[in-house]
Write a protein that holds these residues in place. Sequence first.
Motif, mmCIF file in Angstrom:
data_model
loop_
_atom_site.group_PDB
_atom_site.id
_atom_site.type_symbol
_atom_site.label_atom_id
_atom_site.label_comp_id
_atom_site.label_asym_id
_atom_site.label_seq_id
_atom_site.Cartn_x
_atom_site.Cartn_y
_atom_site.Cartn_z
ATOM 1 N N GLN A 155 0.960 -1.326 -0.047
ATOM 2 C CA GLN A 155 -0.130 0.208 0.135
ATOM 3 C C GLN A 155 1.051 1.263 0.003
ATOM 4 O O GLN A 155 1.954 1.208 0.350
ATOM 5 C CB GLN A 155 -0.868 0.076 1.249
ATOM 6 C CG GLN A 155 -1.806 -0.920 1.251
ATOM 7 C CD GLN A 155 -2.727 -0.963 2.617
ATOM 8 O OE1 GLN A 155 -2.449 -0.360 3.365
ATOM 9 N NE2 GLN A 155 -4.177 -1.471 2.303
ATOM 10 N N THR A 156 0.236 2.346 -0.417
ATOM 11 C CA THR A 156 0.870 3.715 -0.368
ATOM 12 C C THR A 156 -0.029 4.419 0.849
ATOM 13 O O THR A 156 -1.141 4.513 0.825
ATOM 14 C CB THR A 156 0.819 4.476 -1.727
ATOM 15 O OG1 THR A 156 1.524 3.594 -2.610
ATOM 16 C CG2 THR A 156 1.533 5.894 -1.227
ATOM 17 N N ARG A 174 6.518 1.526 7.344
ATOM 18 C CA ARG A 174 7.408 0.977 6.282
ATOM 19 C C ARG A 174 7.805 -0.556 6.604
ATOM 20 O O ARG A 174 8.029 -1.247 5.946
ATOM 21 C CB ARG A 174 8.658 1.910 6.556
ATOM 22 C CG ARG A 174 9.766 1.473 5.555
ATOM 23 C CD ARG A 174 9.292 1.988 4.107
ATOM 24 N NE ARG A 174 10.311 1.572 3.196
ATOM 25 C CZ ARG A 174 9.980 0.992 1.900
ATOM 26 N NH1 ARG A 174 8.618 0.737 1.710
ATOM 27 N NH2 ARG A 174 10.958 0.767 1.263
ATOM 28 N N ALA A 178 4.821 -0.960 3.398
ATOM 29 C CA ALA A 178 4.010 0.177 2.636
ATOM 30 C C ALA A 178 5.134 0.948 2.151
ATOM 31 O O ALA A 178 6.200 1.277 2.872
ATOM 32 C CB ALA A 178 3.103 0.814 3.621
ATOM 33 N N ASP A 179 4.791 1.713 1.228
ATOM 34 C CA ASP A 179 5.395 2.937 0.804
ATOM 35 C C ASP A 179 4.919 4.221 1.547
ATOM 36 O O ASP A 179 3.654 4.464 1.145
ATOM 37 C CB ASP A 179 5.471 2.914 -0.533
ATOM 38 C CG ASP A 179 6.216 1.956 -1.450
ATOM 39 O OD1 ASP A 179 7.123 1.548 -0.844
ATOM 40 O OD2 ASP A 179 5.817 1.814 -2.652
ATOM 41 N N ILE A 181 4.709 8.128 2.380
ATOM 42 C CA ILE A 181 4.814 9.638 1.816
ATOM 43 C C ILE A 181 4.565 10.428 2.923
ATOM 44 O O ILE A 181 3.572 10.534 3.503
ATOM 45 C CB ILE A 181 3.794 10.121 0.659
ATOM 46 C CG1 ILE A 181 3.955 8.973 -0.657
ATOM 47 C CG2 ILE A 181 4.125 11.396 0.314
ATOM 48 C CD1 ILE A 181 2.917 9.235 -1.501
ATOM 49 N N GLN A 200 9.015 8.955 0.024
ATOM 50 C CA GLN A 200 9.011 10.524 -0.650
ATOM 51 C C GLN A 200 8.500 11.214 0.448
ATOM 52 O O GLN A 200 7.931 10.998 1.423
ATOM 53 C CB GLN A 200 7.564 10.347 -1.660
ATOM 54 C CG GLN A 200 7.890 9.334 -2.666
ATOM 55 C CD GLN A 200 8.820 9.963 -3.896
ATOM 56 O OE1 GLN A 200 9.150 11.111 -3.695
ATOM 57 N NE2 GLN A 200 9.147 9.168 -4.744
ATOM 58 N N VAL A 214 0.757 14.225 -4.886
ATOM 59 C CA VAL A 214 0.704 13.110 -4.504
ATOM 60 C C VAL A 214 -0.070 12.178 -5.720
ATOM 61 O O VAL A 214 0.120 11.073 -5.967
ATOM 62 C CB VAL A 214 -0.325 12.820 -3.106
ATOM 63 C CG1 VAL A 214 -0.716 11.538 -3.016
ATOM 64 C CG2 VAL A 214 0.598 13.442 -2.068
ATOM 65 N N THR A 218 1.116 8.492 -7.311
ATOM 66 C CA THR A 218 0.424 7.441 -7.150
ATOM 67 C C THR A 218 -0.377 6.938 -8.620
ATOM 68 O O THR A 218 -0.961 6.119 -8.666
ATOM 69 C CB THR A 218 -0.421 7.620 -6.154
ATOM 70 O OG1 THR A 218 -1.325 8.556 -6.427
ATOM 71 C CG2 THR A 218 0.022 7.703 -4.743
ATOM 72 N N CYS A 223 -4.070 7.455 -2.009
ATOM 73 C CA CYS A 223 -3.186 6.581 -1.130
ATOM 74 C C CYS A 223 -4.386 5.639 -0.471
ATOM 75 O O CYS A 223 -5.361 6.225 -0.032
ATOM 76 C CB CYS A 223 -2.476 7.266 0.011
ATOM 77 S SG CYS A 223 -1.239 8.670 -0.649
#
Length: 338
Positions: A155-156, A174, A178-179, A181, A200, A214, A218, A223
């Motif tokens: 997931q972001t 993290r 997940a990534d 931002i 990011q 964003v 994405t 997100c």
Amino acid sequence: MSGRLQRAASRITHSIAPTTMQAVILTGGGRIALKEVPIPEPGEGEMRVRLVGCGVCSSNLGPWAGPEWMTFPTAPGALGHEGWGVVDAVGPGVENFEPGQPVATLFQNSYAQFDIGNAENAVPLPAELAHMPLPAEPIGCAMNIFRRADIQPGQTVAIVGIGFLGAILTRLARQAGADVIAISRRPFALETAQRMGAVQTIAMDGHDAIIHKVSDMTGGRFCERVIEATGKAWPLDLAGELTAEGGRLIIAGYHQDGARQVNMQLWNWRGFDVVNAHERKQETCIKGMREGIEAVLSGRIDPMPLMTHTFPLSRLDDALNATRDRPDGFLKAVVRMP
């Protein structure tokens, strides 16, 4: 007196001196006094802790501003609830704690040398952590917020607001795969987020500009998870704009300055879940504290670099002002007891 009653009495009165302690009293908005007051005695099911320190929570800032609903002067030590220290005495009925035992507490008057509270609102500290400052309550908040966010690998996740809480949540997200931002107005906070694993970072310097960034990051989907951790109105609006269709908006910020208006049309249209992640059940808070202590012990999270400012108890006013003003390099303040 029976042997059991004699033992209970001795556990309460094992320490005869001193009989007074230093405690901070809020005398008005933005004003404190350091007073010498009687040391409180624990009652049934309670224990007394000789505090080593206490974290400073942003929830204190509403009362610190001196609103009309506040009553001054406050009780000795009032508002402090992120304490840690050593058990000093236990009252009748307390069997799981002993004098001399290191603990973290969720008591309510911990801007003082001693505080008392229900023994159920304390968590033992392992010997490996007894030497370090450990406000377990806000770490427990992060653990509970993370659990309710239900972050999944791939997931972001956008985290709006990087302070002590946002930094820990960056690390946890993290680690979950997940990534992240990270969005904050302060360069120091964004650098911290990078160290905690953010892939990011975006400066919080323009509502529409952040949305476009964003969206670009994405591929226009936004997100799956967005955690709002500021407690302010427009970052909450921003967080809604960043949440994907069918995603989840997690409100972790402490909103205490009035009512909010939200873009309900957007929230309806995107069909995302909204989770208010402020836990109020004591048992849930304590569960989070236990999980947080275990996470620190295992090395999963390291709160030490995030406690950036330390003040003596006599300068609690400076600690509160720093929490409000967030000078460069600030993430969290703690006070240490005499």
